[in-house]
Design a protein around this motif. Structure first.
Motif, PDB file in Angstrom:
ATOM      1  N   ILE A   5      39.646  37.207  39.136  1.00  0.00           N
ATOM      2  CA  ILE A   5      40.443  36.132  38.618  1.00  0.00           C
ATOM      3  C   ILE A   5      39.388  35.077  38.603  1.00  0.00           C
ATOM      4  N   GLN A   6      39.682  33.860  37.779  1.00  0.00           N
ATOM      5  CA  GLN A   6      38.908  32.775  37.644  1.00  0.00           C
ATOM      6  C   GLN A   6      39.289  31.680  38.660  1.00  0.00           C
ATOM      7  N   ILE A   7      38.587  31.024  39.417  1.00  0.00           N
ATOM      8  CA  ILE A   7      39.074  30.081  40.438  1.00  0.00           C
ATOM      9  C   ILE A   7      38.017  28.906  40.421  1.00  0.00           C
ATOM     10  N   GLN A   8      38.153  27.690  40.795  1.00  0.00           N
ATOM     11  CA  GLN A   8      37.317  26.684  40.844  1.00  0.00           C
ATOM     12  C   GLN A   8      37.180  26.535  42.607  1.00  0.00           C
ATOM     13  N   VAL A   9      35.851  26.477  42.973  1.00  0.00           N
ATOM     14  CA  VAL A   9      35.779  26.385  44.349  1.00  0.00           C
ATOM     15  C   VAL A   9      34.631  24.955  44.292  1.00  0.00           C
ATOM     16  N   ASN A  10      35.241  23.643  45.091  1.00  0.00           N
ATOM     17  CA  ASN A  10      34.729  22.475  45.227  1.00  0.00           C
ATOM     18  C   ASN A  10      34.091  22.163  43.751  1.00  0.00           C
ATOM     19  N   GLU A  12      33.110  24.004  41.020  1.00  0.00           N
ATOM     20  CA  GLU A  12      32.467  24.958  40.377  1.00  0.00           C
ATOM     21  C   GLU A  12      33.217  26.336  39.927  1.00  0.00           C
ATOM     22  N   ALA A  13      33.350  26.682  38.818  1.00  0.00           N
ATOM     23  CA  ALA A  13      33.961  27.826  38.337  1.00  0.00           C
ATOM     24  C   ALA A  13      33.143  29.067  38.929  1.00  0.00           C
ATOM     25  N   ARG A  14      34.270  29.994  39.496  1.00  0.00           N
ATOM     26  CA  ARG A  14      33.749  31.145  40.156  1.00  0.00           C
ATOM     27  C   ARG A  14      34.703  32.392  39.530  1.00  0.00           C
TER      28      ARG A  14
END
Length: 77
Positions: A5-10, A12-14
């Motif tokens: 899946i695509q998430i954003q952490v702080n 930043e796309a991951r």
């Protein structure tokens, strides 16, 4: 191959593994849960919820660390 899946952490796309929880994310990032607050899609999570909240495609995660310290002057306020 494992689904991602695509998430954003702080901010930043991951790419992350599908089915992972917030607790899995913190563990994989080697972040100790005792000294952080986690916001998931603008909702502050209780630590007890970390293992119960699965990450979904498009989620936005903010991880905030608590830092001790300060001066005597600031402690008066």
């Amino acid at each position: 191959m494992q689904n991602t899946i695509q998430i954003q952490v702080n901010g930043e796309a991951r790419s992350w593994r599908s089915g992972a929880t917030v607790a899995d994310l913190l563990r994989d990032l080697e972040i100790k849960t005792e000294r952080v607050a986690v916001e998931l899609n603008l909702e502050i999570l209780d630590r007890a919820a970390f293992a119960l909240r699965p990450l979904k495609d498009g989620d936005r995660v903010e991880i905030l660390s608590f830092i001790g310290g300060g001066s005597e002057e600031s402690a008066r306020w």
